[in-house]
Design a protein around this motif. Structure first.
Motif, mmCIF file in Angstrom:
data_model
loop_
_atom_site.group_PDB
_atom_site.id
_atom_site.type_symbol
_atom_site.label_atom_id
_atom_site.label_comp_id
_atom_site.label_asym_id
_atom_site.label_seq_id
_atom_site.Cartn_x
_atom_site.Cartn_y
_atom_site.Cartn_z
ATOM 1 N N GLY A 194 0.805 -1.217 0.000
ATOM 2 C CA GLY A 194 0.000 0.000 0.000
ATOM 3 C C GLY A 194 0.838 1.267 0.000
ATOM 4 O O GLY A 194 2.074 1.234 -0.057
ATOM 5 N N SER A 211 -2.702 0.971 -4.578
ATOM 6 C CA SER A 211 -3.913 0.357 -4.011
ATOM 7 C C SER A 211 -3.582 -0.715 -2.990
ATOM 8 O O SER A 211 -4.439 -1.131 -2.205
ATOM 9 C CB SER A 211 -4.746 -0.274 -5.132
ATOM 10 O OG SER A 211 -4.035 -1.351 -5.730
ATOM 11 N N LYS A 213 -2.849 -3.769 -3.865
ATOM 12 C CA LYS A 213 -3.273 -5.069 -4.408
ATOM 13 C C LYS A 213 -2.110 -6.028 -4.617
ATOM 14 O O LYS A 213 -2.223 -7.223 -4.331
ATOM 15 C CB LYS A 213 -4.022 -4.863 -5.730
ATOM 16 C CG LYS A 213 -5.414 -4.265 -5.563
ATOM 17 C CD LYS A 213 -6.115 -4.133 -6.914
ATOM 18 C CE LYS A 213 -7.519 -3.582 -6.756
ATOM 19 N NZ LYS A 213 -8.200 -3.450 -8.067
ATOM 20 N N PRO A 235 -2.513 2.649 4.424
ATOM 21 C CA PRO A 235 -3.967 2.744 4.308
ATOM 22 C C PRO A 235 -4.460 2.243 2.944
ATOM 23 O O PRO A 235 -4.021 2.720 1.893
ATOM 24 C CB PRO A 235 -4.240 4.246 4.448
ATOM 25 C CG PRO A 235 -3.013 4.804 5.113
ATOM 26 C CD PRO A 235 -1.879 3.963 4.629
ATOM 27 N N THR A 236 -5.340 1.255 2.957
ATOM 28 C CA THR A 236 -5.956 0.756 1.727
ATOM 29 C C THR A 236 -7.422 0.442 2.013
ATOM 30 O O THR A 236 -7.845 0.380 3.162
ATOM 31 C CB THR A 236 -5.292 -0.545 1.210
ATOM 32 O OG1 THR A 236 -5.752 -1.655 1.982
ATOM 33 C CG2 THR A 236 -3.778 -0.466 1.264
ATOM 34 N N SER A 237 -8.174 0.219 0.943
ATOM 35 C CA SER A 237 -9.582 -0.177 1.086
ATOM 36 C C SER A 237 -9.746 -1.687 0.964
ATOM 37 O O SER A 237 -10.867 -2.189 0.894
ATOM 38 C CB SER A 237 -10.432 0.511 0.000
ATOM 39 O OG SER A 237 -9.978 0.139 -1.297
ATOM 40 N N LEU A 238 -8.634 -2.428 0.935
ATOM 41 C CA LEU A 238 -8.686 -3.869 0.719
ATOM 42 C C LEU A 238 -9.045 -4.608 2.008
ATOM 43 O O LEU A 238 -8.691 -4.171 3.106
ATOM 44 C CB LEU A 238 -7.330 -4.373 0.213
ATOM 45 C CG LEU A 238 -6.819 -3.748 -1.084
ATOM 46 C CD1 LEU A 238 -5.427 -4.284 -1.402
ATOM 47 C CD2 LEU A 238 -7.771 -4.040 -2.236
ATOM 48 N N ARG A 239 -9.718 -5.743 1.847
ATOM 49 C CA ARG A 239 -10.014 -6.607 2.990
ATOM 50 C C ARG A 239 -8.717 -7.254 3.460
ATOM 51 O O ARG A 239 -7.930 -7.743 2.663
ATOM 52 C CB ARG A 239 -11.027 -7.675 2.582
ATOM 53 C CG ARG A 239 -11.375 -8.656 3.711
ATOM 54 C CD ARG A 239 -12.494 -9.574 3.297
ATOM 55 N NE ARG A 239 -13.724 -8.836 3.100
ATOM 56 C CZ ARG A 239 -14.520 -8.459 4.102
ATOM 57 N NH1 ARG A 239 -14.217 -8.743 5.352
ATOM 58 N NH2 ARG A 239 -15.628 -7.786 3.855
ATOM 59 N N LYS A 240 -8.526 -7.281 4.763
ATOM 60 C CA LYS A 240 -7.306 -7.854 5.326
ATOM 61 C C LYS A 240 -7.341 -9.377 5.208
ATOM 62 O O LYS A 240 -8.337 -10.006 5.564
ATOM 63 C CB LYS A 240 -7.141 -7.450 6.790
ATOM 64 C CG LYS A 240 -7.151 -5.939 7.036
ATOM 65 C CD LYS A 240 -6.010 -5.253 6.320
ATOM 66 C CE LYS A 240 -5.920 -3.776 6.665
ATOM 67 N NZ LYS A 240 -7.026 -2.960 6.168
ATOM 68 N N GLU A 248 -0.911 -2.241 10.836
ATOM 69 C CA GLU A 248 -1.356 -1.090 10.044
ATOM 70 C C GLU A 248 -0.545 0.149 10.414
ATOM 71 O O GLU A 248 -0.360 0.456 11.592
ATOM 72 C CB GLU A 248 -2.845 -0.844 10.262
ATOM 73 C CG GLU A 248 -3.718 -2.003 9.795
ATOM 74 C CD GLU A 248 -5.203 -1.712 9.887
ATOM 75 O OE1 GLU A 248 -5.662 -0.812 9.151
ATOM 76 O OE2 GLU A 248 -5.896 -2.371 10.689
ATOM 77 N N ARG A 250 0.625 4.386 8.878
ATOM 78 C CA ARG A 250 0.265 5.482 7.963
ATOM 79 C C ARG A 250 1.487 6.069 7.286
ATOM 80 O O ARG A 250 1.514 6.240 6.082
ATOM 81 C CB ARG A 250 -0.474 6.599 8.713
ATOM 82 C CG ARG A 250 -1.945 6.374 8.965
ATOM 83 C CD ARG A 250 -2.617 7.665 9.424
ATOM 84 N NE ARG A 250 -2.635 8.665 8.378
ATOM 85 C CZ ARG A 250 -2.062 9.867 8.475
ATOM 86 N NH1 ARG A 250 -1.402 10.222 9.566
ATOM 87 N NH2 ARG A 250 -2.133 10.725 7.477
ATOM 88 N N LYS A 358 -3.392 0.190 -9.063
ATOM 89 C CA LYS A 358 -4.845 0.010 -8.953
ATOM 90 C C LYS A 358 -5.433 -1.136 -9.753
ATOM 91 O O LYS A 358 -6.460 -1.690 -9.371
ATOM 92 C CB LYS A 358 -5.578 1.311 -9.308
ATOM 93 C CG LYS A 358 -5.300 2.440 -8.328
ATOM 94 C CD LYS A 358 -6.135 3.666 -8.625
ATOM 95 C CE LYS A 358 -5.852 4.771 -7.608
ATOM 96 N NZ LYS A 358 -6.636 5.996 -7.847
#
Length: 403
Positions: A194, A211, A213, A235-240, A248, A250, A358
């Motif tokens: 990330g 992203s 990914k 910080p990402t929007s991905l499921r852990k 985690e 920053r 992304k």
């Protein structure tokens, strides 16, 4: 290639309705999905629902009169590549922990000799009862995998732990268990993933388009191949992913501190995070107001994690870095490999089609001291395995064995 068989056992509980999504998702991914339900489970959702979703007949009773030549529960137990109980009630867990086989589900589960996954779902009080906890621990000791219940609002009105784990997490666990060859067993892998975020003021920060990914795909691949994985993620929007340690962070400095703290523990370090090279020299405690058409932001350089870890690398350790370039890909990536004492650089060209941030695919070139290999376009999930295969070869070459 022959389809892998996933058997889903459904115990009586309100969460049984969620398992329909699990069965559907697994079927769409190409698995041969078979469902066995307890009689109580049929009070919450009908067998026909699962027959429609999986295109296989659902078993409920041990003495079903729909005659088949083979003994049904033994046949299915032999075919299963993974057996998952979702939801697993306190009653079913107690039976399994003590070898009780008094219905189709528990009989088939006991007869199966494949990886087994248990997803408990029940009232918080039942889950926390020492008897249930002892039974769950007993299942662990018998080699079964437990995916922890989630916390939240329960059907009974209580708030606490006991919800069925998220369907995506159960799928992730199943796909981990489906890979039987574990060449990285006993190996500790640290993956960074990330972007990082560097504050300018309480409202704004410096970041990039990563992203996460690729890093997450690498972490899952390493875990699926048997490694003990620590994922340090910006910080990402991905499921852990499940079944790994998640840290985690920053900022670049936070990531540096976490990686440095593990420098004597990992066998393989994969630095796939897109770390900010610079941060603001001063973080304003208040929101900066517009004052003129132009403004100047004073930046200072962040610590170079890959360089620092390369300097302290032991002979038995393997370090992999990433290089995102817009020109002179091989030349710049080779300089990075040598300058930072890495063993492998995964390089890609930002302006190349199907590569970069992304997206779900990537096109990379693997840079090592003894050669350069350009890979064709592939999914980031598939690439994760390709990279892990290369890192395993490097590790074996260094040690003669991975033990």
């Amino acid at each position: 290639m022959e389809k892998k068989t996933v058997v889903i056992g459904i115990c009586g509980g309100i969460a049984a309705y969620k398992t329909a999504q699990l069965a559907s998702n697994l079927y769409k991914k190409g698995y041969d999905v078979h469902v066995i339900m307890t009689k109580n489970a049929t009070e919450f959702i009908t067998p026909m629902t699962f027959e429609t979703l999986t295109h296989n007949r659902v078993s409920v009773g041990t003495f079903d009169r729909n005659f088949q030549y083979d003994v049904n529960h033994i046949s299915l137990a032999k075919r299963a590549d993974v057996f998952v109980l979702a939801p697993a009630s306190a009653n079913c867990i107690a039976k399994i922990a003590h070898g009780i086989a008094d219905d189709m589900l528990t009989t088939t589960f006991l007869a199966a000799n494949c990886p087994k996954l248990i997803a408990p779902a029940m009232n918080t009080g039942m889950l926390n009862n020492p008897i249930t906890q002892r039974n769950i621990q007993q299942c662990r000791e018998f080699g079964m995998t437990i995916i922890e219940s989630a916390s939240g609002y329960l059907a009974c009105g209580d708030v606490g732990k006991g919800r069925l784990a998220e369907i995506e997490d159960i799928e992730d666990a199943i796909e981990c268990l489906l890979i039987k060859d574990k060449p990285l067993a006993g190996i500790k892998v640290v993956v960074t993933a990330g972007p990082t975020q560097e504050d300018i003021d309480p409202v704004r920060f410096i970041t990039n388009h990563s992203s996460g990914k690729m890093g997450y795909a690498l972490a899952r691949a390493a875990r699926n191949l048997g490694a003990e994985v620590t994922l340090i993620t910006g910080p990402t929007s991905l499921r852990k992913p499940v079944f790994m340690t998640i840290i985690e962070v920053r900022t670049a400095d936070e990531m540096f501190q976490e990686v440095s703290g593990l420098k004597d523990q990992y066998d393989i370090l994969i630095k796939s995070a897109a770390v900010s090279d610079y941060r603001a020299s001063f973080v304003n405690p208040h929101k900066l107001k517009k004052q003129s058409q132009q403004t100047t932001l004073d930046l200072v350089m962040n610590k170079d994690i890959l360089l620092a870890m390369g300097k302290e690398k032991k002979d038995s350790q393997v370090i992999c870095g990433f290089a995102m370039e817009t020109e002179n890909l091989e030349e710049n990536a080779t300089k990075k490999l040598l300058g930072k004492n890495a063993d492998l650089i995964v390089a890609n060209q930002l302006n190349e089609e199907f590569a970069g941030f992304k997206g779900d695919t990537n096109v990379v070139t693997l840079i090592q001291r003894d050669g350069i290999v350009k890979l064709n376009k592939m999914s980031k999930e598939a690439l994760g395995y390709e990279i892990m295969e290369q890192l395993l070869k490097i590790l074996i070459k260094k040690r003669g064995t991975i033990c």
